[in-house]
Design a protein around this motif. Structure first.
Motif, PDB file in Angstrom:
ATOM      1  N   GLY A 147       0.800  -1.212   0.000  1.00  0.00           N
ATOM      2  CA  GLY A 147       0.000   0.000   0.000  1.00  0.00           C
ATOM      3  C   GLY A 147       0.839   1.272   0.000  1.00  0.00           C
ATOM      4  N   ARG A 148       0.158   2.395  -0.120  1.00  0.00           N
ATOM      5  CA  ARG A 148       0.848   3.685  -0.222  1.00  0.00           C
ATOM      6  C   ARG A 148       1.687   3.989   1.015  1.00  0.00           C
ATOM      7  NH1 ARG A 148      -1.749   8.515  -0.834  1.00  0.00           N
ATOM      8  NH2 ARG A 148      -3.289   7.863   0.696  1.00  0.00           N
ATOM      9  N   ALA A 149       1.125   3.780   2.194  1.00  0.00           N
ATOM     10  CA  ALA A 149       1.861   4.107   3.420  1.00  0.00           C
ATOM     11  C   ALA A 149       3.084   3.213   3.587  1.00  0.00           C
ATOM     12  CB  ALA A 149       0.946   3.988   4.631  1.00  0.00           C
ATOM     13  N   ALA A 150       2.926   1.921   3.316  1.00  0.00           N
ATOM     14  CA  ALA A 150       4.050   0.990   3.439  1.00  0.00           C
ATOM     15  C   ALA A 150       5.132   1.314   2.419  1.00  0.00           C
ATOM     16  CB  ALA A 150       3.564  -0.449   3.265  1.00  0.00           C
ATOM     17  N   LEU A 151       4.740   1.703   1.215  1.00  0.00           N
ATOM     18  CA  LEU A 151       5.714   2.061   0.193  1.00  0.00           C
ATOM     19  C   LEU A 151       6.466   3.325   0.589  1.00  0.00           C
ATOM     20  CD1 LEU A 151       6.954   1.475  -2.574  1.00  0.00           C
ATOM     21  CD2 LEU A 151       5.129   2.860  -3.589  1.00  0.00           C
ATOM     22  N   ALA A 152       5.752   4.322   1.079  1.00  0.00           N
ATOM     23  CA  ALA A 152       6.410   5.556   1.519  1.00  0.00           C
ATOM     24  C   ALA A 152       7.394   5.264   2.639  1.00  0.00           C
ATOM     25  CB  ALA A 152       5.360   6.574   1.971  1.00  0.00           C
ATOM     26  N   ASP A 153       6.996   4.412   3.568  1.00  0.00           N
ATOM     27  CA  ASP A 153       7.873   4.035   4.677  1.00  0.00           C
ATOM     28  C   ASP A 153       9.130   3.327   4.155  1.00  0.00           C
ATOM     29  OD1 ASP A 153       8.324   3.900   7.548  1.00  0.00           O
ATOM     30  OD2 ASP A 153       8.064   1.730   7.307  1.00  0.00           O
ATOM     31  N   ARG A 154       8.940   2.411   3.214  1.00  0.00           N
ATOM     32  CA  ARG A 154      10.079   1.688   2.622  1.00  0.00           C
ATOM     33  C   ARG A 154      11.053   2.647   1.956  1.00  0.00           C
ATOM     34  NH1 ARG A 154       8.867  -2.671  -2.014  1.00  0.00           N
ATOM     35  NH2 ARG A 154       8.241  -4.000  -0.265  1.00  0.00           N
ATOM     36  N   GLN A 155      10.502   3.700   1.335  1.00  0.00           N
ATOM     37  CA  GLN A 155      11.332   4.662   0.607  1.00  0.00           C
ATOM     38  C   GLN A 155      11.835   5.806   1.481  1.00  0.00           C
ATOM     39  OE1 GLN A 155       8.587   5.648  -2.563  1.00  0.00           O
ATOM     40  NE2 GLN A 155       9.273   3.934  -3.837  1.00  0.00           N
ATOM     41  N   GLY A 156      11.444   5.787   2.761  1.00  0.00           N
ATOM     42  CA  GLY A 156      11.890   6.826   3.684  1.00  0.00           C
ATOM     43  C   GLY A 156      11.311   8.193   3.395  1.00  0.00           C
ATOM     44  N   ARG A 157      10.064   8.232   2.963  1.00  0.00           N
ATOM     45  CA  ARG A 157       9.419   9.514   2.670  1.00  0.00           C
ATOM     46  C   ARG A 157       8.045   9.558   3.315  1.00  0.00           C
ATOM     47  NH1 ARG A 157       5.545   8.695  -1.116  1.00  0.00           N
ATOM     48  NH2 ARG A 157       5.714   6.798  -2.366  1.00  0.00           N
ATOM     49  N   GLN A 158       7.463  10.733   3.332  1.00  0.00           N
ATOM     50  CA  GLN A 158       6.133  10.929   3.876  1.00  0.00           C
ATOM     51  C   GLN A 158       5.106  10.933   2.740  1.00  0.00           C
ATOM     52  OE1 GLN A 158       5.365  11.417   7.265  1.00  0.00           O
ATOM     53  NE2 GLN A 158       7.484  10.802   7.532  1.00  0.00           N
ATOM     54  N   LEU A 159       3.897  10.460   3.040  1.00  0.00           N
ATOM     55  CA  LEU A 159       2.806  10.621   2.071  1.00  0.00           C
ATOM     56  C   LEU A 159       2.435  12.094   2.014  1.00  0.00           C
ATOM     57  CD1 LEU A 159       0.356   7.658   2.767  1.00  0.00           C
ATOM     58  CD2 LEU A 159       1.789   8.014   0.766  1.00  0.00           C
ATOM     59  N   THR A 160       2.185  12.580   0.822  1.00  0.00           N
ATOM     60  CA  THR A 160       1.811  13.980   0.657  1.00  0.00           C
ATOM     61  C   THR A 160       0.426  14.069   0.022  1.00  0.00           C
ATOM     62  OG1 THR A 160       2.859  14.076  -1.523  1.00  0.00           O
ATOM     63  CG2 THR A 160       4.222  14.705   0.381  1.00  0.00           C
ATOM     64  N   PRO A 161      -0.252  15.192   0.218  1.00  0.00           N
ATOM     65  CA  PRO A 161      -1.605  15.339  -0.341  1.00  0.00           C
ATOM     66  C   PRO A 161      -1.657  15.248  -1.864  1.00  0.00           C
ATOM     67  CG  PRO A 161      -1.194  17.022   1.331  1.00  0.00           C
ATOM     68  CD  PRO A 161       0.105  16.330   1.074  1.00  0.00           C
ATOM     69  N   ASP A 162      -0.539  15.509  -2.536  1.00  0.00           N
ATOM     70  CA  ASP A 162      -0.550  15.469  -4.005  1.00  0.00           C
ATOM     71  C   ASP A 162      -0.219  14.082  -4.577  1.00  0.00           C
ATOM     72  OD1 ASP A 162       2.122  15.482  -3.276  1.00  0.00           O
ATOM     73  OD2 ASP A 162       2.738  16.900  -4.837  1.00  0.00           O
ATOM     74  N   ASP A 163      -0.122  13.059  -3.716  1.00  0.00           N
ATOM     75  CA  ASP A 163       0.142  11.688  -4.172  1.00  0.00           C
ATOM     76  C   ASP A 163      -0.930  11.279  -5.181  1.00  0.00           C
ATOM     77  OD1 ASP A 163       0.477   8.958  -4.534  1.00  0.00           O
ATOM     78  OD2 ASP A 163       0.619   8.484  -2.409  1.00  0.00           O
ATOM     79  N   LEU A 164      -0.499  10.947  -6.402  1.00  0.00           N
ATOM     80  CA  LEU A 164      -1.450  10.598  -7.463  1.00  0.00           C
ATOM     81  C   LEU A 164      -2.296   9.381  -7.113  1.00  0.00           C
ATOM     82  CD1 LEU A 164       0.503  11.047 -10.817  1.00  0.00           C
ATOM     83  CD2 LEU A 164      -1.299  12.480  -9.859  1.00  0.00           C
ATOM     84  N   ARG A 165      -1.767   8.481  -6.268  1.00  0.00           N
ATOM     85  CA  ARG A 165      -2.508   7.263  -5.950  1.00  0.00           C
ATOM     86  C   ARG A 165      -3.526   7.452  -4.835  1.00  0.00           C
ATOM     87  NH1 ARG A 165       0.861   2.345  -4.870  1.00  0.00           N
ATOM     88  NH2 ARG A 165       1.928   3.757  -3.467  1.00  0.00           N
ATOM     89  N   ALA A 166      -3.543   8.607  -4.202  1.00  0.00           N
ATOM     90  CA  ALA A 166      -4.594   8.884  -3.213  1.00  0.00           C
ATOM     91  C   ALA A 166      -5.931   8.894  -3.948  1.00  0.00           C
ATOM     92  CB  ALA A 166      -4.346  10.225  -2.534  1.00  0.00           C
ATOM     93  N   GLU A 167      -6.946   8.283  -3.356  1.00  0.00           N
ATOM     94  CA  GLU A 167      -8.228   8.161  -4.049  1.00  0.00           C
ATOM     95  C   GLU A 167      -8.772   9.518  -4.492  1.00  0.00           C
ATOM     96  OE1 GLU A 167     -12.567   5.949  -3.654  1.00  0.00           O
ATOM     97  OE2 GLU A 167     -11.292   6.115  -1.876  1.00  0.00           O
ATOM     98  N   VAL A 168      -8.623  10.529  -3.657  1.00  0.00           N
ATOM     99  CA  VAL A 168      -9.149  11.856  -3.968  1.00  0.00           C
ATOM    100  C   VAL A 168      -8.482  12.447  -5.216  1.00  0.00           C
ATOM    101  CG1 VAL A 168      -7.538  13.103  -2.453  1.00  0.00           C
ATOM    102  CG2 VAL A 168      -9.808  14.067  -2.934  1.00  0.00           C
ATOM    103  N   ASN A 169      -7.268  12.040  -5.515  1.00  0.00           N
ATOM    104  CA  ASN A 169      -6.574  12.507  -6.717  1.00  0.00           C
ATOM    105  C   ASN A 169      -6.746  11.549  -7.897  1.00  0.00           C
ATOM    106  OD1 ASN A 169      -5.513  14.670  -5.216  1.00  0.00           O
ATOM    107  ND2 ASN A 169      -3.768  13.441  -4.556  1.00  0.00           N
ATOM    108  N   LEU A 170      -6.739  10.258  -7.603  1.00  0.00           N
ATOM    109  CA  LEU A 170      -6.776   9.263  -8.676  1.00  0.00           C
ATOM    110  C   LEU A 170      -8.127   9.198  -9.370  1.00  0.00           C
ATOM    111  CD1 LEU A 170      -5.197   7.111 -10.187  1.00  0.00           C
ATOM    112  CD2 LEU A 170      -5.889   5.457  -8.429  1.00  0.00           C
ATOM    113  N   ARG A 171      -9.206   9.288  -8.597  1.00  0.00           N
ATOM    114  CA  ARG A 171     -10.541   9.174  -9.206  1.00  0.00           C
ATOM    115  C   ARG A 171     -10.754  10.237 -10.295  1.00  0.00           C
ATOM    116  NH1 ARG A 171     -14.982   6.356  -7.905  1.00  0.00           N
ATOM    117  NH2 ARG A 171     -14.139   5.750  -5.877  1.00  0.00           N
TER     118      ARG A 171
END
Length: 199
Positions: A147-171
């Motif tokens: 998932g998005r949170a686990a991937l961000a954690d793996r990459q050492g970054r924070q989820l941001t509101p502009d993440d394209l995979r967030a449902e609010v942006n992707l839909r």
């Protein structure tokens, strides 16, 4: 070749040889995501940004011997790794940019795209190109084995509101690109958004 293409090729080219070894347990997640595409015997499907071709065996199993499976990727080293793994037996491999696919309009029943959206230089245009090659009513799966949170954690970054995979942006991105989202799952162990090609 654009700077975006060069960056993608350099990133994945440097990692191609050991890519599968870095993620050895992803196979069941790929198979489960492919199962949700609802493919039938004889269907035609594209693995967009296929990398080392991990989705090709479950895609072939889903469409059977009479179906068509195509894997397209921009990075030659990834396709070479797919051949080394024997996955070219499950589908035809194309060295191609998903932004300009060498396929005719409505040639396919479905597109599977694992980890692709973060690497698209022009997401709306690129998703529109995927829609071009899929028949009306065909399906799209945007997948990642975590998932998005686990991937961000793996990459050492924070989820941001502009993440394209967030449902609010992707839909709305999908809607503006010829797709209608039908389901969305962002869980610890997978990300999967499904969409249907609109008229």
């Amino acid at each position: 070749m654009s700077d975006d293409h060069t960056r993608v090729q350099e990133f994945f080219g440097a990692r191609a040889a050991d890519w599968d070894g870095r993620f050895p347990d992803d196979g069941p997640a790929y198979a489960a995501a492919v199962a949700e595409l609802g493919l039938r015997e004889g269907d035609r499907v594209l693995d967009a940004g296929c990398g080392t071709g991990r989705a090709l065996p479950p895609l072939r199993a889903a469409v059977g011997a009479s179906g068509t499976v195509v894997g397209a990727d921009l990075t030659p080293a990834m396709l070479e790794a797919a051949v080394s793994a024997g996955r070219d037996r499950d589908g035809r491999l194309l060295l191609a940019d998903v932004a300009e696919l060498p396929l005719r309009d409505e040639a396919l029943d479905a597109v599977f795209a694992a980890g692709l959206i973060a690497h698209l230089p022009r997401p709306a245009d690129n998703l529109r190109e995927l829609a071009r090659v899929v028949r009306t009513g065909g399906t799209l799966a945007l997948f990642h084995p975590i998932g998005r949170a686990a991937l961000a954690d793996r990459q050492g970054r924070q989820l941001t509101p502009d993440d394209l995979r967030a449902e609010v942006n992707l839909r709305p991105l999908l809607t503006g690109s010829g797709w209608s989202m039908t389901s969305y799952a962002d869980e610890e162990a997978r990300f999967l958004a499904l969409a249907v090609r609109e008229t």
